[in-house]
Design a protein around this motif. Structure first.
Motif, PDB file in Angstrom:
ATOM      1  N   SER A  12      40.718  32.594  36.958  1.00 60.88           N
ATOM      2  CA  SER A  12      40.708  33.296  35.569  1.00 60.88           C
ATOM      3  C   SER A  12      39.511  32.928  35.162  1.00 60.88           C
ATOM      4  O   SER A  12      38.907  33.886  34.038  1.00 60.88           O
ATOM      5  CB  SER A  12      42.108  32.621  34.966  1.00 60.88           C
ATOM      6  N   VAL A  47      43.820  38.514  35.265  1.00 61.64           N
ATOM      7  CA  VAL A  47      43.988  37.257  34.622  1.00 61.64           C
ATOM      8  C   VAL A  47      45.491  36.985  34.216  1.00 61.64           C
ATOM      9  O   VAL A  47      45.764  35.758  34.235  1.00 61.64           O
ATOM     10  CB  VAL A  47      42.939  37.228  33.616  1.00 61.64           C
ATOM     11  N   TYR A  51      47.787  33.551  34.966  1.00 61.44           N
ATOM     12  CA  TYR A  51      47.992  32.777  33.955  1.00 61.44           C
ATOM     13  C   TYR A  51      49.822  32.621  33.994  1.00 61.44           C
ATOM     14  O   TYR A  51      50.338  31.584  33.893  1.00 61.44           O
ATOM     15  CB  TYR A  51      47.731  33.017  32.508  1.00 61.44           C
ATOM     16  N   GLY A 140      39.600  29.150  29.464  1.00 61.56           N
ATOM     17  CA  GLY A 140      39.486  28.597  31.280  1.00 61.56           C
ATOM     18  C   GLY A 140      38.477  27.613  31.171  1.00 61.56           C
ATOM     19  O   GLY A 140      38.893  26.597  32.074  1.00 61.56           O
TER      20      GLY A 140
END
Length: 649
Positions: A12, A47, A51, A140
């Motif tokens: 990510s 991304v 997550y 991140g």
């Protein structure tokens, strides 16, 4: 699985960083194409997926007692019930940052799927993704270095340290995620506002010379939902403090409490600037700036809480993130101000104070002033180090003496505002006169029959009643449609909260006593009798308790039984925790805290009476739910417009 989750966090970070660089390169070389944009959008979805998977792994770790994960070990144990075990996800710093990032990517993915997003210009989308990916890259960095929620313990302990007993309460379960969801929701309109300012496409829907819909129209559902979530989070936090901490209050101007309000005041000011932009085609710069500062102030609040900046009874430790957060806040603030300065001036000058426009502007300025004062006062121990070796924080008396009068000014402005025209003077003067008479009448009623003599509570309470009457009259008499109901309810509920604060704070009665079994004591209009003291253990063995059972009567009539406890948790044997007991009332609420036994085995109790305190929770609940009406009304109006387009469309 834990290593896989950490790899997902690293991926990510890589994608967000590459996305940021790709946007900068494309904008600098003017080489962005539709295929390039599609690549960035797919990266955003990837991304989001990463997550979601990482968060699911952490949730599974809590569910399965995986104490090899240090974060799971630190915030849960074998005796913790499943509900609290799962919500321990955001019980610590690393998990709450992960949840904030999760909220952000979910909001980003949602916005990317909307029709409003698809109609934006290519340049605006690239600028938007530049800001959005930059923030994701910052998360991140935090989650893969200083606050890694997937750090491993080897060998794995057989049991965890346990969740702080103060967090084992429904209010604290929902308070942090609501705040973080609000923070995540405000990030999207903030990024888009700056993006449109830089892409020079930032016209409004009311200016047909521009080629795309204004950012605040595109993101209105997100703005409203983020605002109501942030509001609900703050109200639940106050309710948690009142019910769980056992000190008999709901707001102590603690740095962590203060931090949560700073973004709320900025967001509320931005909403009022939005009304001016929507109806008067003005305040474009102010609206853009303060929506951006709403997002930035959330990181500033996080720096206060997690940066080891000021001492607080429930702040997180630094964990090394303080300098990074501060640099991020300073850097993004500079970008926001420079971006707004590039915006062309649009619209005529602001009208005078005697207009609705002037009152909305004044309300926004007061809200911003309150936010800045709270921020500076919270930082006072840090600021005062410049000239003192023994810096001290400002006491609650300072906040009460400065902030409460300013909030009273806000209520007064909102009381008058419905009856002002946009250009000059009063509309419907007779209704305004009726509201003024209500204010004067209640000044006399509170002074004469309720003995409210202090100026600030007296004026605040009177304006609160007048404000409720003003907005109710405004809605009923002028027969406004459904979309007007939401702001009416929000302003009325704020007045309800103000009325509760005006009485529950200054006119609280408190007494600390030691009672023997069968002994009675009088506090305010209540008679309290200690019936019995019990000792026992919770059925699952999580804690041992002492319980004081109190019979509470008023004017000879029983109002209820209060059962206040003192608890010692198996996971935290070094501390005793109070479990307060209340007897609900819309008037005066009785509140009892069991402090322990003295040397004569008498029950030491802190007893208090709180007038109108439940009006805070009622008003807060209405305020948190009312924006849903606007979301529904806007969706219904858009659907009606699509099905029955105007003849000239």
């Amino acid at each position: 699985m834990t290593q896989f989750a950490h790899i997902l966090m690293l991926l990510s970070l890589v994608l967000a960083t590459l996305g940021t660089l790709f946007c900068i390169f494309g904008l600098g070389r003017n080489k962005m194409t539709a295929s390039s944009l599609k690549l960035l959008e797919n990266a955003n979805l990837a991304v989001t997926l990463f997550y979601c998977l990482a968060s699911a792994i952490l949730f599974f770790g809590f569910w399965s007692y995986d104490f090899s994960i240090k974060y799971v070990h630190d915030y849960s144990d074998l005796s913790l019930p499943l509900f609290y075990r799962l919500t321990a996800f955001w019980g610590g710093q690393a998990g709450s940052l992960l949840f904030w990032a999760l909220s952000l990517v979910l909001c980003g993915a949602y916005f990317q799927s909307t029709e409003s997003y698809t109609k934006l210009s290519l340049e605006t989308k690239i600028w938007y993704l530049l800001f959005y990916f930059s923030i994701l890259a910052f998360f991140g960095v935090l989650l893969t270095t200083y606050n890694n929620p997937f750090e491993i313990l080897s060998p794995a302990p057989v049991n965890g340290r346990g969740l702080n007993p103060l967090l084992q309460n429904p209010g604290m379960i929902f308070h942090p995620p609501l705040l973080l969801l609000g923070y995540g929701g405000f990030t999207i309109p903030a990024c888009l506002a700056l993006a449109q300012a830089l892409s020079l496409q930032g016209g409004t829907q009311y200016n047909i010379s521009k080629t795309e819909t204004a950012w605040h129209v595109c993101t209105k559902p997100l703005i409203l939902v983020a605002w109501l979530l942030l509001t609900a989070g703050i109200i639940l936090g106050a309710w948690w403090a009142y019910m769980e901490l056992g000190w008999g209050g709901y707001w102590a101007w603690d740095p962590v409490e203060n931090a949560s309000t700073i973004p709320w005041f900025f967001a509320t000011a931005a909403l009022h600037f939005g009304f001016i932009e929507q109806y008067r085609n003005k305040a474009h710069r102010f609206h853009t700036l303060f929506m951006a500062l709403t997002c930035i102030s959330a990181f500033f609040a996080t720096w206060l809480v997690r940066g080891n900046v000021v001492e607080s009874v429930h702040a997180f430790g630094s964990g090394g993130v303080g300098p990074l957060l501060l640099c991020f806040v300073i850097g993004t603030s500079i970008v926001a101000f420079l971006t707004v300065l590039t915006m062309p001036k649009k619209g005529e000058p602001f009208n005078g104070l005697e207009t609705k426009e002037g009152f909305l502007l004044s309300t926004s300025i007061v809200l911003i002033t309150i936010s800045l004062i709270i921020g500076l006062a919270t930082l006072w121990p840090v600021i005062s180090k410049l000239w003192s070796d023994n810096p001290v924080g400002l006491q609650a008396s300072f906040y009460n003496g400065v902030i409460l009068p300013l909030l009273t000014v806000v209520i007064a402005l909102l009381t008058v505002c419905p009856w002002l025209s946009w250009k000059q003077g009063l509309n419907h003067a007779k209704y305004f006169l009726a509201v003024l008479l209500i204010f004067i009448a209640f000044m006399g009623i509170f002074w004469t029959f309720f003995a409210v003599k202090d100026p600030t509570p007296l004026i605040a309470a009177s304006f609160s009643v007048a404000c409720m009457a003003s907005w109710a009259l405004y809605f009923m008499v002028l027969k406004h449609p459904l979309q007007k109901l939401s702001p009416v309810l929000v302003h009325m509920s704020l007045a309800v909260i103000s009325l509760g604060v005006a009485f529950s704070g200054p006119y609280k009665v408190e007494q600390e006593v030691a009672l023997e079994r069968g002994q009675e004591i009088q506090i305010d209009t209540f008679t309290v009798k200690l019936l019995e003291i019990y000792e026992g253990r919770e059925r699952t063995g999580r804690y041992d308790f002492l319980e004081a059972e109190l019979l509470v009567t008023r004017n000879g009539k029983e109002t209820g039984i209060a059962q206040a406890q003192r608890r010692i948790y198996a996971s935290f044997p070094q501390n005793a925790y109070a479990e307060a007991s209340t007897i609900f009332s819309l008037g005066k609420e009785f509140y009892a805290t069991f402090l322990g036994l003295d040397e004569k085995t008498r029950a030491v109790m802190r007893l208090s009476v709180h007038p109108l305190v439940n009006w805070l929770w009622i008003g807060g609940t209405i305020m948190s739910l009312a924006p849903f009406i606007s979301v529904y009304a806007n969706r219904k109006r858009r659907k009606s417009t699509q099905e029955n387009p105007p003849e000239n469309s």
